[in-house]
Scaffold this motif. Sequence first.
Motif, PDB file in Angstrom:
ATOM      1  N   PHE A  73       0.835  -1.199   0.000  1.00 12.35           N
ATOM      2  CA  PHE A  73       0.000   0.000   0.000  1.00 12.35           C
ATOM      3  C   PHE A  73       0.878   1.261   0.000  1.00 12.35           C
ATOM      4  O   PHE A  73       0.657   2.184  -0.786  1.00 12.35           O
ATOM      5  CB  PHE A  73      -0.925   0.005   1.224  1.00 12.35           C
ATOM      6  N   GLY A  74       1.881   1.291   0.864  1.00 10.06           N
ATOM      7  CA  GLY A  74       2.756   2.456   0.965  1.00 10.06           C
ATOM      8  C   GLY A  74       3.522   2.726  -0.316  1.00 10.06           C
ATOM      9  O   GLY A  74       3.626   3.866  -0.773  1.00 10.06           O
ATOM     10  N   VAL A  75       4.057   1.670  -0.933  1.00  8.52           N
ATOM     11  CA  VAL A  75       4.824   1.849  -2.171  1.00  8.52           C
ATOM     12  C   VAL A  75       3.912   2.303  -3.309  1.00  8.52           C
ATOM     13  O   VAL A  75       4.262   3.206  -4.077  1.00  8.52           O
ATOM     14  CB  VAL A  75       5.586   0.554  -2.544  1.00  8.52           C
ATOM     15  N   VAL A  76       2.740   1.704  -3.424  1.00  8.64           N
ATOM     16  CA  VAL A  76       1.817   2.085  -4.506  1.00  8.64           C
ATOM     17  C   VAL A  76       1.346   3.525  -4.322  1.00  8.64           C
ATOM     18  O   VAL A  76       1.276   4.287  -5.287  1.00  8.64           O
ATOM     19  CB  VAL A  76       0.629   1.097  -4.592  1.00  8.64           C
ATOM     20  N   VAL A  77       1.060   3.934  -3.095  1.00  8.97           N
ATOM     21  CA  VAL A  77       0.642   5.330  -2.859  1.00  8.97           C
ATOM     22  C   VAL A  77       1.787   6.293  -3.156  1.00  8.97           C
ATOM     23  O   VAL A  77       1.609   7.282  -3.861  1.00  8.97           O
ATOM     24  CB  VAL A  77       0.137   5.513  -1.401  1.00  8.97           C
ATOM     25  N   GLY A  78       2.977   6.005  -2.631  1.00  5.47           N
ATOM     26  CA  GLY A  78       4.115   6.913  -2.827  1.00  5.47           C
ATOM     27  C   GLY A  78       4.547   7.011  -4.276  1.00  5.47           C
ATOM     28  O   GLY A  78       4.579   8.101  -4.858  1.00  5.47           O
ATOM     29  N   GLU A  79       4.892   5.869  -4.894  1.00  5.67           N
ATOM     30  CA  GLU A  79       5.332   5.895  -6.297  1.00  5.67           C
ATOM     31  C   GLU A  79       4.180   6.235  -7.228  1.00  5.67           C
ATOM     32  O   GLU A  79       4.373   6.934  -8.227  1.00  5.67           O
ATOM     33  CB  GLU A  79       5.929   4.533  -6.699  1.00  5.67           C
ATOM     34  N   GLY A  80       2.983   5.750  -6.916  1.00  9.73           N
ATOM     35  CA  GLY A  80       1.829   6.045  -7.762  1.00  9.73           C
ATOM     36  C   GLY A  80       1.544   7.528  -7.848  1.00  9.73           C
ATOM     37  O   GLY A  80       1.196   8.053  -8.900  1.00  9.73           O
ATOM     38  N   THR A  81       1.715   8.238  -6.731  1.00  6.23           N
ATOM     39  CA  THR A  81       1.477   9.687  -6.721  1.00  6.23           C
ATOM     40  C   THR A  81       2.476  10.411  -7.610  1.00  6.23           C
ATOM     41  O   THR A  81       2.100  11.221  -8.469  1.00  6.23           O
ATOM     42  CB  THR A  81       1.560  10.233  -5.281  1.00  6.23           C
ATOM     43  N   VAL A  82       3.759  10.112  -7.424  1.00  9.19           N
ATOM     44  CA  VAL A  82       4.763  10.824  -8.218  1.00  9.19           C
ATOM     45  C   VAL A  82       4.691  10.417  -9.690  1.00  9.19           C
ATOM     46  O   VAL A  82       4.842  11.257 -10.585  1.00  9.19           O
ATOM     47  CB  VAL A  82       6.186  10.638  -7.633  1.00  9.19           C
ATOM     48  N   PHE A  83       4.419   9.139  -9.979  1.00  8.16           N
ATOM     49  CA  PHE A  83       4.292   8.728 -11.373  1.00  8.16           C
ATOM     50  C   PHE A  83       3.036   9.310 -12.009  1.00  8.16           C
ATOM     51  O   PHE A  83       3.021   9.607 -13.196  1.00  8.16           O
ATOM     52  CB  PHE A  83       4.305   7.206 -11.497  1.00  8.16           C
ATOM     53  N   GLY A  84       1.968   9.472 -11.228  1.00  5.63           N
ATOM     54  CA  GLY A  84       0.773  10.144 -11.743  1.00  5.63           C
ATOM     55  C   GLY A  84       1.078  11.580 -12.156  1.00  5.63           C
ATOM     56  O   GLY A  84       0.627  12.052 -13.198  1.00  5.63           O
ATOM     57  N   ILE A  85       1.863  12.266 -11.337  1.00  2.00           N
ATOM     58  CA  ILE A  85       2.282  13.634 -11.678  1.00  2.00           C
ATOM     59  C   ILE A  85       3.084  13.612 -12.970  1.00  2.00           C
ATOM     60  O   ILE A  85       2.859  14.424 -13.877  1.00  2.00           O
ATOM     61  CB  ILE A  85       3.088  14.261 -10.518  1.00  2.00           C
ATOM     62  N   TYR A  86       4.039  12.694 -13.080  1.00  2.00           N
ATOM     63  CA  TYR A  86       4.856  12.586 -14.297  1.00  2.00           C
ATOM     64  C   TYR A  86       3.996  12.315 -15.519  1.00  2.00           C
ATOM     65  O   TYR A  86       4.208  12.904 -16.581  1.00  2.00           O
ATOM     66  CB  TYR A  86       5.874  11.445 -14.163  1.00  2.00           C
ATOM     67  N   ILE A  87       3.030  11.423 -15.389  1.00  2.00           N
ATOM     68  CA  ILE A  87       2.195  11.040 -16.530  1.00  2.00           C
ATOM     69  C   ILE A  87       1.378  12.226 -17.024  1.00  2.00           C
ATOM     70  O   ILE A  87       1.383  12.555 -18.216  1.00  2.00           O
ATOM     71  CB  ILE A  87       1.274   9.857 -16.161  1.00  2.00           C
ATOM     72  N   PHE A  88       0.658  12.882 -16.116  1.00  2.00           N
ATOM     73  CA  PHE A  88      -0.220  13.971 -16.550  1.00  2.00           C
ATOM     74  C   PHE A  88       0.585  15.197 -16.983  1.00  2.00           C
ATOM     75  O   PHE A  88       0.203  15.883 -17.938  1.00  2.00           O
ATOM     76  CB  PHE A  88      -1.244  14.301 -15.460  1.00  2.00           C
ATOM     77  N   LEU A  89       1.691  15.467 -16.334  1.00  2.00           N
ATOM     78  CA  LEU A  89       2.566  16.562 -16.758  1.00  2.00           C
ATOM     79  C   LEU A  89       3.191  16.239 -18.111  1.00  2.00           C
ATOM     80  O   LEU A  89       3.270  17.105 -18.991  1.00  2.00           O
ATOM     81  CB  LEU A  89       3.638  16.822 -15.703  1.00  2.00           C
ATOM     82  N   GLY A  90       3.608  14.985 -18.305  1.00  2.00           N
ATOM     83  CA  GLY A  90       4.184  14.563 -19.585  1.00  2.00           C
ATOM     84  C   GLY A  90       3.185  14.684 -20.725  1.00  2.00           C
ATOM     85  O   GLY A  90       3.534  15.145 -21.817  1.00  2.00           O
ATOM     86  N   GLN A  91       1.943  14.271 -20.491  1.00  2.00           N
ATOM     87  CA  GLN A  91       0.915  14.409 -21.523  1.00  2.00           C
ATOM     88  C   GLN A  91       0.662  15.875 -21.854  1.00  2.00           C
ATOM     89  O   GLN A  91       0.487  16.243 -23.015  1.00  2.00           O
ATOM     90  CB  GLN A  91      -0.399  13.747 -21.061  1.00  2.00           C
ATOM     91  N   TYR A  92       0.662  16.718 -20.839  1.00  2.00           N
ATOM     92  CA  TYR A  92       0.467  18.150 -21.046  1.00  2.00           C
ATOM     93  C   TYR A  92       1.589  18.727 -21.904  1.00  2.00           C
ATOM     94  O   TYR A  92       1.345  19.473 -22.856  1.00  2.00           O
ATOM     95  CB  TYR A  92       0.392  18.857 -19.693  1.00  2.00           C
ATOM     96  N   VAL A  93       2.815  18.358 -21.598  1.00  2.00           N
ATOM     97  CA  VAL A  93       3.971  18.856 -22.355  1.00  2.00           C
ATOM     98  C   VAL A  93       3.926  18.356 -23.795  1.00  2.00           C
ATOM     99  O   VAL A  93       4.194  19.108 -24.721  1.00  2.00           O
ATOM    100  CB  VAL A  93       5.293  18.438 -21.658  1.00  2.00           C
ATOM    101  N   ILE A  94       3.546  17.106 -23.999  1.00  2.00           N
ATOM    102  CA  ILE A  94       3.460  16.551 -25.365  1.00  2.00           C
ATOM    103  C   ILE A  94       2.447  17.323 -26.191  1.00  2.00           C
ATOM    104  O   ILE A  94       2.674  17.608 -27.364  1.00  2.00           O
ATOM    105  CB  ILE A  94       3.107  15.049 -25.310  1.00  2.00           C
ATOM    106  N   HIS A  95       1.330  17.714 -25.582  1.00  2.00           N
ATOM    107  CA  HIS A  95       0.305  18.460 -26.315  1.00  2.00           C
ATOM    108  C   HIS A  95       0.740  19.889 -26.615  1.00  2.00           C
ATOM    109  O   HIS A  95       0.209  20.524 -27.516  1.00  2.00           O
ATOM    110  CB  HIS A  95      -1.024  18.436 -25.587  1.00  2.00           C
TER     111      HIS A  95
END
Length: 191
Positions: free
Chosen positions: A163-185
């Motif tokens: 739970f801790g690893v999925v919450v911690g890494e999931g949060t930062v990877f979620g930021i990377y994903i949505f920020l990356g998609q924004y930059v690509i557009h």
Amino acid sequence: MANRSAIRYGFLAIWLLVAIAALYLYFFHRAFLQTRLDTALSATAMAAGVLYLVLWSVRPFTLIPPTFLLFAAIPFFSPILLLSLTLVGIAISSSIFYWFSEVLHLDEAFERRYPEHIGRMKATLQRHELPIIIGWSFFLFLPTDVLCYVCGTLRIDFKKFLFGVVVGEGTVFGIYIFLGQYVIHLLPFGL
């Protein structure tokens, strides 16, 4: 005792073979690997998703940081699908490292090389398990694979650890994903 030693050496041999094969393909047959990835990613979303999860599953054996795989996948998946696949991948790869680190006796290598750091980390982790697991996983400058190893050797409750690893890494990877998609557009040539 001899049976445990044979199992340990068998897992170590498999780990070394997978790591060597992955690095060999990456450095000497990058065009072949890229062609295969392009073919798989252009086939169907399901096949691409399965390939992404397989790559996440073998990643712990190569000790390659997960951000490389994530950044390579951002142009090919929708943000929600990529985040879902990434969360499953985090759970798979973290579980593999949690369970296999003790079998491979990586504890001996880590503790021999970083005895003070590992000792302090174990003492602190035993007092504040979940906040440290989440915080450590969120700050990707800290190797999460080491955290998975320490949690595995300390036998931290597996559900709490995952739970801790999925919450911690999931949060930062979620930021990377949505920020990356924004930059690509925003890019003028569009990917």
